[in-house]
Scaffold this motif. Structure first.
Motif, PDB file in Angstrom:
ATOM      1  N   GLY A  35      -3.538  -0.506  -5.582  1.00  0.00           N
ATOM      2  CA  GLY A  35      -5.122  -0.116  -5.307  1.00  0.00           C
ATOM      3  C   GLY A  35      -6.253  -1.547  -5.152  1.00  0.00           C
ATOM      4  N   VAL A  36      -5.559  -2.518  -4.522  1.00  0.00           N
ATOM      5  CA  VAL A  36      -6.110  -3.598  -4.356  1.00  0.00           C
ATOM      6  C   VAL A  36      -6.511  -3.908  -2.762  1.00  0.00           C
ATOM      7  CG1 VAL A  36      -6.086  -6.545  -4.215  1.00  0.00           C
ATOM      8  CG2 VAL A  36      -5.107  -5.129  -6.190  1.00  0.00           C
ATOM      9  N   ALA A  37      -7.652  -3.911  -2.560  1.00  0.00           N
ATOM     10  CA  ALA A  37      -8.224  -4.020  -1.028  1.00  0.00           C
ATOM     11  C   ALA A  37      -8.046  -5.441  -0.445  1.00  0.00           C
ATOM     12  CB  ALA A  37      -9.731  -3.519  -1.024  1.00  0.00           C
ATOM     13  N   GLY A  38      -8.150  -5.644   0.719  1.00  0.00           N
ATOM     14  CA  GLY A  38      -8.154  -6.981   1.399  1.00  0.00           C
ATOM     15  C   GLY A  38      -7.613  -7.052   2.713  1.00  0.00           C
ATOM     16  N   TRP A  39      -6.865  -8.057   2.513  1.00  0.00           N
ATOM     17  CA  TRP A  39      -6.285  -8.615   4.038  1.00  0.00           C
ATOM     18  C   TRP A  39      -5.349  -9.798   3.962  1.00  0.00           C
ATOM     19  CZ3 TRP A  39      -7.395 -13.426   5.913  1.00  0.00           C
ATOM     20  CH2 TRP A  39      -8.602 -13.790   5.348  1.00  0.00           C
ATOM     21  N   VAL A  40      -4.366  -9.945   4.718  1.00  0.00           N
ATOM     22  CA  VAL A  40      -3.385 -10.942   4.986  1.00  0.00           C
ATOM     23  C   VAL A  40      -3.213 -11.384   6.352  1.00  0.00           C
ATOM     24  CG1 VAL A  40      -1.345  -9.608   4.654  1.00  0.00           C
ATOM     25  CG2 VAL A  40      -1.279 -11.887   3.941  1.00  0.00           C
ATOM     26  N   ARG A  41      -2.880 -12.662   6.469  1.00  0.00           N
ATOM     27  CA  ARG A  41      -2.695 -13.288   7.966  1.00  0.00           C
ATOM     28  C   ARG A  41      -1.871 -14.601   7.757  1.00  0.00           C
ATOM     29  NH1 ARG A  41      -8.588 -14.885  10.245  1.00  0.00           N
ATOM     30  NH2 ARG A  41      -8.852 -16.561   8.600  1.00  0.00           N
ATOM     31  N   ASN A  42      -1.190 -14.755   8.724  1.00  0.00           N
ATOM     32  CA  ASN A  42      -0.239 -16.146   8.899  1.00  0.00           C
ATOM     33  C   ASN A  42      -1.515 -17.153   9.574  1.00  0.00           C
ATOM     34  OD1 ASN A  42       2.019 -15.045   8.202  1.00  0.00           O
ATOM     35  ND2 ASN A  42       2.938 -14.983  10.535  1.00  0.00           N
ATOM     36  N   GLY A  55       1.541 -22.808   9.325  1.00  0.00           N
ATOM     37  CA  GLY A  55       2.520 -22.228   8.651  1.00  0.00           C
ATOM     38  C   GLY A  55       2.310 -21.701   7.397  1.00  0.00           C
ATOM     39  N   THR A  56       1.046 -21.540   6.804  1.00  0.00           N
ATOM     40  CA  THR A  56       0.837 -20.995   5.631  1.00  0.00           C
ATOM     41  C   THR A  56       0.472 -19.435   5.867  1.00  0.00           C
ATOM     42  OG1 THR A  56      -1.623 -21.745   5.952  1.00  0.00           O
ATOM     43  CG2 THR A  56       0.013 -23.264   4.674  1.00  0.00           C
ATOM     44  N   VAL A  57       0.363 -18.832   4.639  1.00  0.00           N
ATOM     45  CA  VAL A  57      -0.214 -17.497   4.820  1.00  0.00           C
ATOM     46  C   VAL A  57      -1.449 -17.360   3.881  1.00  0.00           C
ATOM     47  CG1 VAL A  57       0.147 -14.919   3.872  1.00  0.00           C
ATOM     48  CG2 VAL A  57       1.895 -16.242   5.066  1.00  0.00           C
ATOM     49  N   GLU A  58      -2.480 -16.677   4.687  1.00  0.00           N
ATOM     50  CA  GLU A  58      -3.874 -16.602   3.919  1.00  0.00           C
ATOM     51  C   GLU A  58      -4.116 -15.030   3.399  1.00  0.00           C
ATOM     52  OE1 GLU A  58      -8.594 -17.322   4.835  1.00  0.00           O
ATOM     53  OE2 GLU A  58      -7.391 -16.998   6.241  1.00  0.00           O
ATOM     54  N   ALA A  59      -4.467 -14.804   2.098  1.00  0.00           N
ATOM     55  CA  ALA A  59      -4.942 -13.294   1.815  1.00  0.00           C
ATOM     56  C   ALA A  59      -6.204 -13.479   1.108  1.00  0.00           C
ATOM     57  CB  ALA A  59      -3.573 -12.972   0.910  1.00  0.00           C
ATOM     58  N   VAL A  60      -6.946 -12.295   1.084  1.00  0.00           N
ATOM     59  CA  VAL A  60      -7.866 -11.935   0.361  1.00  0.00           C
ATOM     60  C   VAL A  60      -7.719 -10.641  -0.380  1.00  0.00           C
ATOM     61  CG1 VAL A  60     -10.544 -11.427   0.378  1.00  0.00           C
ATOM     62  CG2 VAL A  60      -9.718 -13.163   1.885  1.00  0.00           C
ATOM     63  N   PHE A  61      -7.911 -10.598  -1.649  1.00  0.00           N
ATOM     64  CA  PHE A  61      -7.865  -9.550  -2.557  1.00  0.00           C
ATOM     65  C   PHE A  61      -9.237  -9.218  -3.307  1.00  0.00           C
ATOM     66  CE2 PHE A  61      -3.660 -12.004  -2.968  1.00  0.00           C
ATOM     67  CZ  PHE A  61      -2.786 -11.487  -2.366  1.00  0.00           C
ATOM     68  N   GLU A  62      -9.325  -7.976  -3.284  1.00  0.00           N
ATOM     69  CA  GLU A  62     -10.560  -7.315  -3.818  1.00  0.00           C
ATOM     70  C   GLU A  62      -9.929  -6.270  -4.874  1.00  0.00           C
ATOM     71  OE1 GLU A  62     -14.556  -8.656  -1.622  1.00  0.00           O
ATOM     72  OE2 GLU A  62     -13.957  -6.681  -2.036  1.00  0.00           O
ATOM     73  N   GLY A  63     -10.424  -6.276  -5.999  1.00  0.00           N
ATOM     74  CA  GLY A  63     -10.172  -5.036  -6.873  1.00  0.00           C
ATOM     75  C   GLY A  63     -10.344  -5.274  -8.297  1.00  0.00           C
ATOM     76  N   GLU A  78     -16.805  -8.480  -1.391  1.00  0.00           N
ATOM     77  CA  GLU A  78     -17.324  -8.118  -0.015  1.00  0.00           C
ATOM     78  C   GLU A  78     -17.513  -6.322   0.275  1.00  0.00           C
ATOM     79  OE1 GLU A  78     -15.428  -9.995   2.964  1.00  0.00           O
ATOM     80  OE2 GLU A  78     -15.451 -11.968   1.715  1.00  0.00           O
ATOM     81  N   GLY A  79     -16.955  -5.697  -0.901  1.00  0.00           N
ATOM     82  CA  GLY A  79     -16.899  -4.457  -0.770  1.00  0.00           C
ATOM     83  C   GLY A  79     -15.726  -3.953   0.276  1.00  0.00           C
ATOM     84  N   LEU A  80     -14.733  -4.787   0.224  1.00  0.00           N
ATOM     85  CA  LEU A  80     -13.524  -4.248   1.198  1.00  0.00           C
ATOM     86  C   LEU A  80     -12.861  -2.987   0.554  1.00  0.00           C
ATOM     87  CD1 LEU A  80     -12.017  -7.944   1.349  1.00  0.00           C
ATOM     88  CD2 LEU A  80     -13.343  -6.803   2.968  1.00  0.00           C
ATOM     89  N   THR A  81     -12.261  -2.350   1.734  1.00  0.00           N
ATOM     90  CA  THR A  81     -11.547  -1.177   1.485  1.00  0.00           C
ATOM     91  C   THR A  81     -10.483  -1.074   2.134  1.00  0.00           C
ATOM     92  OG1 THR A  81     -12.752   0.060   3.129  1.00  0.00           O
ATOM     93  CG2 THR A  81     -13.647   0.311   0.734  1.00  0.00           C
TER      94      THR A  81
END
Length: 96
Positions: free
Chosen positions: A32-39, A43-51, A83-86
């Motif tokens: 139930g965690v909101a957010g996003w992930v991208r390369n 060569g790293t991976v970035e992610a944002v988690f909200e919850g 940020e109120g991500l869903t």
């Protein structure tokens, strides 16, 4: 949103081409965690988690190993304002 936390992570190591992003999306959705992930281009991976704090902490713990094919060398974590991500999405790699 007092009970919601926001964390941005950058994961380094062998983390691209090993299903890190899709597995991250599945793990986040299951918690139930909101957010996003991208390369990222480096060569790293970035992610944002909200919850909920405990759920986001579970995701942060997960990023330290990722899926079975990954080899994580380093994880950097930054706090931020929610940020109120869903939902949770895999985003495209940003252009240079």
């Amino acid at each position: 949103m007092a009970d919601i936390v926001h964390r941005r992570v950058v994961v380094a190591g062998e983390v691209q081409g090993v299903f890190f992003r899709d597995t991250c999306r599945q793990e986040a959705m299951a918690r139930g965690v909101a957010g996003w992930v991208r390369n990222l281009l480096d060569g790293t991976v970035e992610a944002v988690f909200e919850g909920a704090p405990e759920r986001v902490e579970e995701m942060l713990t997960w990023t330290h190993h990722g899926p079975s094919a990954a080899s994580v060398d380093e994880v950097s974590v930054e706090g931020g304002r929610p940020e109120g991500l869903t939902g949770f999405q895999v985003r495209p790699t940003p252009r240079s």
